[in-house]
Design a protein around this motif. Structure first.
Motif, PDB file in Angstrom:
ATOM      1  N   MET A 184       0.824  -1.209   0.000  1.00 50.79           N
ATOM      2  CA  MET A 184       0.000   0.000   0.000  1.00 50.79           C
ATOM      3  C   MET A 184       0.854   1.253   0.000  1.00 50.79           C
ATOM      4  O   MET A 184       0.583   2.205  -0.712  1.00 50.79           O
ATOM      5  CB  MET A 184      -0.904  -0.002   1.224  1.00 50.79           C
ATOM      6  CG  MET A 184      -2.185  -0.735   0.995  1.00 50.79           C
ATOM      7  SD  MET A 184      -3.334  -0.368   2.316  1.00 50.79           S
ATOM      8  CE  MET A 184      -2.428  -0.907   3.755  1.00 50.79           C
ATOM      9  N   ASN A 185       1.888   1.247   0.839  1.00 50.17           N
ATOM     10  CA  ASN A 185       2.730   2.443   0.932  1.00 50.17           C
ATOM     11  C   ASN A 185       3.591   2.632  -0.310  1.00 50.17           C
ATOM     12  O   ASN A 185       3.917   3.751  -0.677  1.00 50.17           O
ATOM     13  CB  ASN A 185       3.604   2.384   2.178  1.00 50.17           C
ATOM     14  CG  ASN A 185       2.815   2.702   3.428  1.00 50.17           C
ATOM     15  OD1 ASN A 185       2.198   3.759   3.525  1.00 50.17           O
ATOM     16  ND2 ASN A 185       2.793   1.776   4.359  1.00 50.17           N
ATOM     17  N   ALA A 186       3.937   1.509  -0.961  1.00 45.30           N
ATOM     18  CA  ALA A 186       4.776   1.601  -2.158  1.00 45.30           C
ATOM     19  C   ALA A 186       4.012   2.231  -3.323  1.00 45.30           C
ATOM     20  O   ALA A 186       4.617   2.710  -4.274  1.00 45.30           O
ATOM     21  CB  ALA A 186       5.304   0.227  -2.552  1.00 45.30           C
ATOM     22  N   VAL A 187       2.670   2.250  -3.224  1.00 43.93           N
ATOM     23  CA  VAL A 187       1.876   2.930  -4.246  1.00 43.93           C
ATOM     24  C   VAL A 187       2.317   4.389  -4.366  1.00 43.93           C
ATOM     25  O   VAL A 187       2.253   4.996  -5.429  1.00 43.93           O
ATOM     26  CB  VAL A 187       0.361   2.834  -3.911  1.00 43.93           C
ATOM     27  CG1 VAL A 187      -0.464   3.701  -4.844  1.00 43.93           C
ATOM     28  CG2 VAL A 187      -0.099   1.388  -4.004  1.00 43.93           C
ATOM     29  N   ALA A 188       2.838   4.931  -3.278  1.00 44.64           N
ATOM     30  CA  ALA A 188       3.294   6.322  -3.271  1.00 44.64           C
ATOM     31  C   ALA A 188       4.372   6.590  -4.319  1.00 44.64           C
ATOM     32  O   ALA A 188       4.539   7.717  -4.767  1.00 44.64           O
ATOM     33  CB  ALA A 188       3.811   6.698  -1.889  1.00 44.64           C
ATOM     34  N   PHE A 189       5.087   5.557  -4.733  1.00 43.54           N
ATOM     35  CA  PHE A 189       6.093   5.748  -5.786  1.00 43.54           C
ATOM     36  C   PHE A 189       5.424   6.193  -7.079  1.00 43.54           C
ATOM     37  O   PHE A 189       6.025   6.854  -7.904  1.00 43.54           O
ATOM     38  CB  PHE A 189       6.856   4.447  -6.044  1.00 43.54           C
ATOM     39  CG  PHE A 189       7.995   4.225  -5.096  1.00 43.54           C
ATOM     40  CD1 PHE A 189       9.170   4.937  -5.231  1.00 43.54           C
ATOM     41  CD2 PHE A 189       7.885   3.305  -4.068  1.00 43.54           C
ATOM     42  CE1 PHE A 189      10.232   4.724  -4.365  1.00 43.54           C
ATOM     43  CE2 PHE A 189       8.935   3.089  -3.196  1.00 43.54           C
ATOM     44  CZ  PHE A 189      10.108   3.800  -3.344  1.00 43.54           C
ATOM     45  N   TRP A 190       4.177   5.815  -7.261  1.00 45.77           N
ATOM     46  CA  TRP A 190       3.472   6.180  -8.483  1.00 45.77           C
ATOM     47  C   TRP A 190       2.553   7.373  -8.294  1.00 45.77           C
ATOM     48  O   TRP A 190       2.422   8.193  -9.156  1.00 45.77           O
ATOM     49  CB  TRP A 190       2.669   4.983  -9.012  1.00 45.77           C
ATOM     50  CG  TRP A 190       3.563   3.978  -9.659  1.00 45.77           C
ATOM     51  CD1 TRP A 190       3.892   3.920 -10.993  1.00 45.77           C
ATOM     52  CD2 TRP A 190       4.276   2.906  -9.025  1.00 45.77           C
ATOM     53  NE1 TRP A 190       4.759   2.887 -11.203  1.00 45.77           N
ATOM     54  CE2 TRP A 190       5.017   2.246 -10.030  1.00 45.77           C
ATOM     55  CE3 TRP A 190       4.358   2.454  -7.715  1.00 45.77           C
ATOM     56  CZ2 TRP A 190       5.824   1.146  -9.758  1.00 45.77           C
ATOM     57  CZ3 TRP A 190       5.157   1.373  -7.443  1.00 45.77           C
ATOM     58  CH2 TRP A 190       5.884   0.723  -8.454  1.00 45.77           C
ATOM     59  N   THR A 191       1.889   7.442  -7.151  1.00 44.55           N
ATOM     60  CA  THR A 191       0.886   8.497  -6.993  1.00 44.55           C
ATOM     61  C   THR A 191       1.340   9.604  -6.053  1.00 44.55           C
ATOM     62  O   THR A 191       0.709  10.650  -6.007  1.00 44.55           O
ATOM     63  CB  THR A 191      -0.416   7.920  -6.415  1.00 44.55           C
ATOM     64  OG1 THR A 191      -0.140   7.435  -5.102  1.00 44.55           O
ATOM     65  CG2 THR A 191      -0.936   6.804  -7.281  1.00 44.55           C
ATOM     66  N   LEU A 192       2.420   9.371  -5.315  1.00 42.45           N
ATOM     67  CA  LEU A 192       2.942  10.296  -4.309  1.00 42.45           C
ATOM     68  C   LEU A 192       1.998  10.471  -3.124  1.00 42.45           C
ATOM     69  O   LEU A 192       2.395  10.922  -2.074  1.00 42.45           O
ATOM     70  CB  LEU A 192       3.239  11.687  -4.904  1.00 42.45           C
ATOM     71  CG  LEU A 192       4.378  11.739  -5.927  1.00 42.45           C
ATOM     72  CD1 LEU A 192       4.534  13.150  -6.448  1.00 42.45           C
ATOM     73  CD2 LEU A 192       5.683  11.266  -5.319  1.00 42.45           C
ATOM     74  N   GLU A 193       0.742  10.132  -3.276  1.00 46.25           N
ATOM     75  CA  GLU A 193      -0.193  10.309  -2.166  1.00 46.25           C
ATOM     76  C   GLU A 193      -1.023   9.039  -2.071  1.00 46.25           C
ATOM     77  O   GLU A 193      -1.558   8.578  -3.072  1.00 46.25           O
ATOM     78  CB  GLU A 193      -1.074  11.543  -2.457  1.00 46.25           C
ATOM     79  CG  GLU A 193      -1.912  11.960  -1.288  1.00 46.25           C
ATOM     80  CD  GLU A 193      -1.153  11.915   0.032  1.00 46.25           C
ATOM     81  OE1 GLU A 193      -1.355  10.942   0.786  1.00 46.25           O
ATOM     82  OE2 GLU A 193      -0.369  12.831   0.307  1.00 46.25           O
ATOM     83  N   THR A 194      -1.095   8.453  -0.898  1.00 41.80           N
ATOM     84  CA  THR A 194      -1.793   7.168  -0.802  1.00 41.80           C
ATOM     85  C   THR A 194      -2.848   7.171   0.287  1.00 41.80           C
ATOM     86  O   THR A 194      -3.368   6.136   0.649  1.00 41.80           O
ATOM     87  CB  THR A 194      -0.797   6.037  -0.474  1.00 41.80           C
ATOM     88  OG1 THR A 194      -0.239   6.303   0.805  1.00 41.80           O
ATOM     89  CG2 THR A 194       0.290   5.925  -1.495  1.00 41.80           C
ATOM     90  N   PHE A 195      -3.161   8.365   0.817  1.00 40.48           N
ATOM     91  CA  PHE A 195      -4.007   8.405   1.994  1.00 40.48           C
ATOM     92  C   PHE A 195      -5.359   7.736   1.754  1.00 40.48           C
ATOM     93  O   PHE A 195      -5.827   6.946   2.576  1.00 40.48           O
ATOM     94  CB  PHE A 195      -4.199   9.853   2.443  1.00 40.48           C
ATOM     95  CG  PHE A 195      -4.952   9.965   3.730  1.00 40.48           C
ATOM     96  CD1 PHE A 195      -4.380   9.518   4.913  1.00 40.48           C
ATOM     97  CD2 PHE A 195      -6.234  10.475   3.768  1.00 40.48           C
ATOM     98  CE1 PHE A 195      -5.072   9.599   6.107  1.00 40.48           C
ATOM     99  CE2 PHE A 195      -6.928  10.551   4.957  1.00 40.48           C
ATOM    100  CZ  PHE A 195      -6.350  10.117   6.125  1.00 40.48           C
ATOM    101  N   ALA A 196      -5.996   8.031   0.603  1.00 44.03           N
ATOM    102  CA  ALA A 196      -7.324   7.478   0.326  1.00 44.03           C
ATOM    103  C   ALA A 196      -7.260   5.954   0.250  1.00 44.03           C
ATOM    104  O   ALA A 196      -8.105   5.261   0.838  1.00 44.03           O
ATOM    105  CB  ALA A 196      -7.857   8.056  -0.983  1.00 44.03           C
TER     106      ALA A 196
END
Lengths: 261, 336
Positions: free
Chosen positions: A160-172
């Motif tokens: 889930m946190n690694a998604v930030a590499f693509w979207t920079l924001e993963t809070f939702a």
């Protein structure tokens, strides 16, 4: 290898400096244990108790689930998201270390501090509510299942946190997955309570490997004869998520977009 | 055998094209139009072990992108790159053992821990042998005067103290190469001088190869002999500082101090820039008139007590190159 032990030690020490938070956590846990007991007592008083889960097992289940959450809600990989946002992931990558392992050690250090907290919380909980203590062999199976669930949970958080590499924001994404997993993992309601096909689906989902399997072993709903099957399912999820995490990490390294600088 | 070698190195970034206005913002949400920007294009360079090179360019010129590719955290779009015999992006972790990095704007120290604990953690990360660690710590603590704040948490350090800590942290594992990105930004004169001294020592004493990226050209002028100029992703100059000064710094300033003020201050082939009573400043082109001729004429005319000639600053030369572009020495020299 020494480096990762050091990371865990430093994380432990760092967490321990936030003393107020530590005490609040124990306090709030005790309150939650008491509230949950009241809730389930009221629910059981109004309804016929389900065959699989007598009143006492339910109170034990809910209390142990809370104690487990003290450990499982520590998310060492949250740092990935923060470091990507702040751009410090660049300096991390300039070190000769495996970052996933680094985050795992860091999380483990935090977890160990929280595990120490489980002890006083457990004592308080035992004063407030009476919970069943299983035989050593059942407890050993529970501990093993808990350990496997811990690693599955780590990989899930990592992904889930690694998604930030693509979207920079993963809070939702975090929020949705957190809600879904809290409900579907059996942390709040045992999965045996869900009827028919829904129950069967939930048991087939990876979330069940985190809370449901160790808890159902603890309260004896999963008999010793079926330990092998349930633990194997956990191992399968672990391998699957571990492989997925490795793939995602490889792809992520190839697309580091460092913020600023 | 060069220690760092890049050949035709290119890096192109792709970003989502943003459209203006509220409608545009919505369109950006759904449409996927990309714009490509070449951050680094066809960069070829080569550094020998033990060199200290200034890597200079305006903001957005591609300096940081180059450094990131050299450290292995960015994969080049095309071209080849080799650092101490390794391809950085293929062997990021082995490459990391050979390099040290200091970012002026970003610390690699652990924020919540006392400074010395960051060093111990780094010792474990790089598996530095204990006696080597002790030797280095002793030397760096001395050189950078870190003794008074070794046990202070990093978040309580002043910028100058933190930077000194960052330098020690980057050098603890005896890297072959050290990349410095704006290492003196925001520091006061004393701290700047201490840092420069440390860089010089590390380079001469240990033979560490240094790539220095900075806006403060005084750093470069004090430390390195060779500079590489980059603009818009392309290398526009690679060579000794003296040559670029010679080529571009065609103007000198002659400063005369007189025994008494004068009204008639003209000199042939020189332009009077200021006349502050007894101090006269002239600008002259060294290609049209020689300094000694000028001085001879001046001595004959005025009662002179002191003479000096000011060389142009590297900074003003570089500024000119950015504005006018760099002319190859073999092409027609630009009028000044």
């Amino acid at each position: 290898m020494i480096a990762y032990v050091e990371f865990a030690k430093k994380a432990f020490a760092r967490e321990a400096t936030y003393r107020m938070e530590v005490f609040t956590e124990v306090g709030s846990l005790v309150v939650r244990v008491y509230l949950l007991r009241s809730l389930w007592t009221a629910l059981y008083a109004q309804n016929a108790a389900p065959q699989s889960m007598p009143y006492h097992s339910m109170i034990t289940y809910a209390t142990v689930a809370l104690l487990m959450s003290l450990i499982l809600e520590v998310d060492g990989t949250r740092a990935i998201r923060e470091r990507i946002r702040e751009g410090t992931i660049a300096t991390d990558l300039m070190k000769p270390i495996s970052l996933p392992l680094y985050f795992f050690s860091d999380g483990l250090g935090q977890t160990l501090l929280h595990a120490v907290l489980v002890v006083p919380s457990l004592l308080f909980a035992l004063l407030l509510v009476h919970i069943d203590v299983p035989s050593p062999s059942v407890f050993a199976a529970f501990a093993l299942a808990f350990l496997l669930g811990y690693v599955v949970n780590f990989f899930l958080n990592f992904l889930m946190n690694a998604v930030a590499f693509w979207t920079l924001e993963t809070f939702a994404i975090q929020l949705v997955v957190r809600w879904v997993s809290d409900l579907l993992s059996g942390q709040i309601v045992p999965l045996t309570f869900f009827p028919g096909w829904l129950g069967r689906t939930l048991f087939a989902l990876p979330f069940a490997a985190i809370y449901s399997t160790p808890l159902l072993i603890y309260v004896g709903v999963i008999p010793p004869a079926q330990y092998g099957r349930y633990l194997l399912v956990q191992v399968l999820w672990l391998v699957l998520f571990g492989g997925l995490a490795a793939l995602v990490w490889r792809a992520a390294q190839r697309r580091v977009v460092v913020q600023g600088g | 055998m060069p220690i760092i070698r890049t050949d035709d190195l290119c890096k192109t970034f792709r970003s989502v094209k943003r459209e203006s206005g509220p409608g545009g913002a919505l369109r950006t949400l759904f449409s996927r139009a990309y714009v490509e920007k070449a951050a680094v294009s066809h960069v070829t360079m080569s550094l020998e072990a033990g060199e200290l090179v200034g890597y200079i360019g305006p903001n957005g010129a591609g300096k940081s992108t180059t450094i990131k590719m050299l450290t292995g955290i960015l994969v080049p779009t095309s071209g080849s790159i080799e650092v101490a015999g390794l391809t950085p992006y293929r062997s990021r972790r082995e490459n990391a053992r050979n390099i040290g990095v200091v970012f002026g704007q970003r610390s690699q120290l652990y924020w919540d821990l006392p400074l010395v604990e960051s060093f111990e953690l780094l010792r474990a990360i790089y598996s530095v042998p204990r006696d080597r660690y002790r030797q280095n710590m002793k030397r760096f603590t001395e050189m950078l005067e870190m003794e008074p704040f070794l046990n202070t948490p990093v978040r309580q350090l002043s910028l100058g103290q933190r930077m000194r800590g960052d330098f020690a942290a980057a050098m603890l594992h005896d890297p072959k190469i050290i990349y410095l990105d704006e290492p003196t930004i925001g520091l006061d004169v004393v701290a700047k001088e201490a840092i420069r001294e440390f860089i010089r020592d590390v380079n001469t004493e240990r033979g560490t190869t240094v790539i220095l990226t900075t806006h403060d050209l005084a750093d470069v002028e004090r430390l390195s002999r060779r500079i590489i100029l980059i603009d818009n992703g392309t290398i526009i100059y690679d060579g000794p500082i003296e040559r670029i000064k010679e080529q571009y710094g065609t103007h000198r300033t002659l400063v005369l101090t007189l025994a008494e003020p004068t009204h008639d201050a003209g000199l042939p082939n020189a332009e009077l820039i200021s006349n502050e009573g007894r101090v006269l400043r002239y600008r002259f082109d060294r290609r049209t008139v020689r300094a000694d001729e000028l001085i001879r004429i001046a001595m004959a005319r005025y009662p002179i007590t002191d003479i000096s000639i000011e060389e142009p600053e590297l900074e003003s030369i570089i500024r000119r190159i950015y504005v006018e572009g760099y002319a190859q020495p073999d092409s027609k020299e630009q009028p000044v």
